[in-house]
Design an enzyme around this catalytic site. Structure first.
Site, short mmCIF file in Angstrom:
data_model
loop_
_atom_site.label_atom_id
_atom_site.label_comp_id
_atom_site.label_asym_id
_atom_site.label_seq_id
_atom_site.Cartn_x
_atom_site.Cartn_y
_atom_site.Cartn_z
N VAL A 166 0.84 -1.21 0.00
CA VAL A 166 0.00 0.00 0.00
C VAL A 166 0.87 1.26 0.00
O VAL A 166 1.66 1.48 0.92
CB VAL A 166 -0.92 0.01 1.24
CG1 VAL A 166 -1.77 1.28 1.27
CG2 VAL A 166 -1.79 -1.24 1.28
N LYS A 167 0.68 2.07 -1.03
CA LYS A 167 1.45 3.31 -1.14
C LYS A 167 0.74 4.43 -0.38
O LYS A 167 -0.45 4.70 -0.64
CB LYS A 167 1.49 3.71 -2.62
CG LYS A 167 2.86 3.90 -3.21
CD LYS A 167 2.68 3.98 -4.71
CE LYS A 167 3.63 4.89 -5.38
NZ LYS A 167 3.39 4.97 -6.82
#
Ligand code: G3P
Length: 315
Positions: A111-112
């Site tokens: 997850v960025k």
């Protein structure tokens, strides 16, 4: 957990045909395309949606992103970063909600999160749930320090992330070059900052990987490899050039000449008191008191640009 023996290559794209092309090219040259970095607007652009003028609801755009990510996962063997939607007012809770959803897409999806106060708060919650993250839009050593310190606190309290890989930090090289600063200095200094935590942690060095991003040229790639950066993400144009070079040609790249007119970024030394911080409360206090300054104008600009891109595909 995977051990890094040499720098791994990532394609920065939302275009499936580019993934196939670069993967083949890498293999023909005894190399490997390991992973992917994407964001929703990159994916939408690659699919020609903006040109076709097709507009999505927020939900449809998110689903479309998921579909593409699941295709990319079939092409590359390593991590695929997918970004939460966040503007300058988005709260941590909202990022956490999206992050939890993104993390269910596939075991290899990371997850960025934007490197802002709300992004760090979201990192705290996701990290406790052992959801892996990639801190993006990183432009300063203090931001790198904050992410390393945060991960250090989390590892001490909650143990290693227990994922396929440690979490990532993404310093943006090309956008610093664009404003006349030597962006690769940030990566090189960032690698030193990471090492500051080795003495206090049993698992030394700190289990966190540097993901050099916003790469524009082979010189950036060469310098990243020399700095032992664990990961490099680059657009197809730069990877195509890199994989086409022989080892001798790679070794002969003068990786500093392009930077001779760029301003050096001197190493930032954190105060000893900051290095002693070992709990979340003191961590957030130091940030709020700006003893660790996690703001950078390019981080804000990056978020604004991301939102503008994203809006071009929304109804
Ligand atoms: O990996 C970050 C990348 O998407 C940004 O690249 O060229 O827009 O600075 P660039």
């Amino acid at each position: 957990m995977d051990i890094v023996h040499s720098t791994k290559f990532i394609l920065d794209s939302g275009d499936l045909s580019e993934y196939r092309k670069i993967k083949d090219l890498a293999e023909k040259n005894d190399a490997q395309l390991w992973g992917a970095t994407t964001n929703p607007s990159l994916i939408a652009k690659a699919a020609g949606l903006t040109e076709k003028g097709k507009k999505f609801t927020q939900k449809e755009a998110f689903d479309f992103q998921k579909e593409t990510i699941l295709e990319i996962v079939k092409i590359v063997p390593g991590a695929v970063s997918a970004e939460v939607y966040a503007d300058l007012t988005t709260k941590a809770e909202e990022m956490v909600k999206q992050g939890r959803e993104i993390a269910t897409w596939h075991q290899r999806v990371v997850v960025k999160l934007p490197t802002t106060l709300e992004g760090l708060k979201a990192r705290t919650t996701l990290r406790k749930e052992k959801i892996n993250t990639n801190n993006t839009l990183v432009f300063s050593q203090q931001q790198i320090f904050a992410i390393c310190l945060h991960e250090h606190i989390m590892q001490k309290k909650y143990g290693p992330i227990d994922d396929l890989w440690p979490p990532f930090i993404s310093p943006f090289v090309g956008r610093l070059d664009d404003i006349g600063e030597d962006g690769m200095d940030l990566v090189e200094n960032g690698m030193k900052i990471k090492k500051l935590f080795s003495h206090t942690l049993p698992a030394s060095p700190l289990a966190i990987w540097m993901l050099e991003a916003s790469v524009r040229k082979v010189e950036h790639i060469r310098r990243g490899i020399l700095a032992h950066t664990e990961l490099i993400t680059a657009p197809a144009s730069a990877l195509e050039q890199w994989f086409a070079l022989t080892q001798d040609e790679k070794d002969q790249i003068d990786s500093t000449v392009y930077a001779k007119d760029l301003q050096k970024i001197p190493y930032w030394t954190p105060d000893d008191n900051l290095l002693k911080i070992d709990n979340e409360e003191d961590f957030y206090q130091a940030i709020e008191a700006q003893k660790i300054d996690i703001t950078h104008p390019l981080t804000e600009k990056g978020i604004v640009r991301f939102v503008e891109d994203w809006k071009t595909i929304l109804k």
